[in-house]
Design a protein around this motif. Structure first.
Motif, short mmCIF file in Angstrom:
data_model
loop_
_atom_site.label_atom_id
_atom_site.label_comp_id
_atom_site.label_asym_id
_atom_site.label_seq_id
_atom_site.Cartn_x
_atom_site.Cartn_y
_atom_site.Cartn_z
N ARG A 1 -5.88 -3.03 12.50
CA ARG A 1 -7.17 -3.33 12.29
C ARG A 1 -7.46 -4.35 11.33
O ARG A 1 -8.43 -4.29 10.78
CB ARG A 1 -7.44 -1.48 11.29
CG ARG A 1 -7.25 -0.80 11.95
CD ARG A 1 -7.09 0.82 10.84
NE ARG A 1 -6.10 0.44 9.97
CZ ARG A 1 -4.92 1.39 9.40
NH1 ARG A 1 -6.19 2.76 8.51
NH2 ARG A 1 -3.54 0.94 9.03
N LYS A 2 -6.40 -5.50 10.99
CA LYS A 2 -6.59 -6.34 10.88
C LYS A 2 -7.08 -7.76 11.14
O LYS A 2 -6.93 -9.14 10.35
CB LYS A 2 -5.78 -6.31 9.57
CG LYS A 2 -5.46 -5.92 7.73
CD LYS A 2 -3.89 -6.18 8.00
CE LYS A 2 -3.59 -4.92 6.26
NZ LYS A 2 -2.22 -5.24 5.61
N ARG B 1 -15.97 -6.84 5.86
CA ARG B 1 -14.11 -6.92 5.48
C ARG B 1 -13.77 -7.71 4.72
O ARG B 1 -13.20 -6.56 3.21
CB ARG B 1 -13.50 -7.13 6.19
CG ARG B 1 -14.18 -6.64 7.91
CD ARG B 1 -13.25 -7.13 9.20
NE ARG B 1 -13.22 -5.85 10.38
CZ ARG B 1 -11.84 -6.19 11.15
NH1 ARG B 1 -11.00 -6.42 10.67
NH2 ARG B 1 -12.11 -5.13 12.02
N GLN C 1 -10.25 -5.88 2.52
CA GLN C 1 -9.55 -7.31 3.06
C GLN C 1 -9.02 -7.93 2.33
O GLN C 1 -10.06 -8.76 2.60
CB GLN C 1 -9.71 -6.63 4.34
CG GLN C 1 -9.85 -5.32 4.99
CD GLN C 1 -9.60 -5.60 7.04
OE1 GLN C 1 -10.00 -6.45 7.38
NE2 GLN C 1 -9.61 -4.44 7.71
N ARG C 2 -7.72 -8.87 2.58
CA ARG C 2 -6.89 -9.55 1.48
C ARG C 2 -6.66 -10.53 2.37
O ARG C 2 -6.80 -11.85 3.19
CB ARG C 2 -6.32 -9.40 0.90
CG ARG C 2 -6.56 -8.93 -0.34
CD ARG C 2 -8.32 -8.82 -1.13
NE ARG C 2 -8.97 -10.29 -1.88
CZ ARG C 2 -10.19 -10.07 -1.01
NH1 ARG C 2 -11.12 -9.18 -0.45
NH2 ARG C 2 -11.30 -10.82 -1.53
N ILE D 1 -7.13 -11.50 6.62
CA ILE D 1 -7.64 -10.89 8.33
C ILE D 1 -7.57 -12.30 9.05
O ILE D 1 -7.42 -13.12 8.99
CB ILE D 1 -9.11 -11.22 8.26
CG1 ILE D 1 -9.75 -10.31 6.91
CG2 ILE D 1 -9.58 -10.70 9.41
CD1 ILE D 1 -11.15 -10.26 6.57
#
Length: 98
Positions: free
Chosen positions: A29-30, A49, A54-55, A57
């Motif tokens: 999912r990343k 994102r 999210q940090r 990706i």
């Protein structure tokens, strides 16, 4: 925002992608498949994102134009702190002329 561009042969890239996936806990999912987006669309999905929290990706199969668009986005976002702890790993298409 920190950006790492992964280049090289397909074999070297696969090794690095495997390593990054392990570091991300194999959480797919990343990851983002860049092939599904144009340059501006990729920036849009990354921003969504990142805004959602999210940090880190991993972006697979990036073209040169997509990488350039992400770098320009970083330049525009330099004056804000919203994305300062965001880490993007951009995997370049091997032997791509895009």
């Amino acid at each position: 925002m920190q950006i790492q561009v992964v280049t090289g042969t397909a074999e070297n890239q696969q090794d690095r992608v495997s390593q990054l996936l392990n570091e991300l806990g194999n959480d797919h999912r990343k990851t983002v498949q860049a092939e599904a987006y144009g340059a501006n669309g990729l920036v849009d999905i990354l921003e969504v994102r990142a805004t959602d929290g999210q940090r880190e990706i991993l972006v697979l199969s990036c073209s040169r134009l997509q990488i350039q668009a992400v770098l320009e986005w970083r330049s525009c976002a330099e004056d804000t702190t919203e994305f300062e702890d965001l880490v993007l790993h951009l995997v370049r298409l091997p032997d791509s002329n895009l």
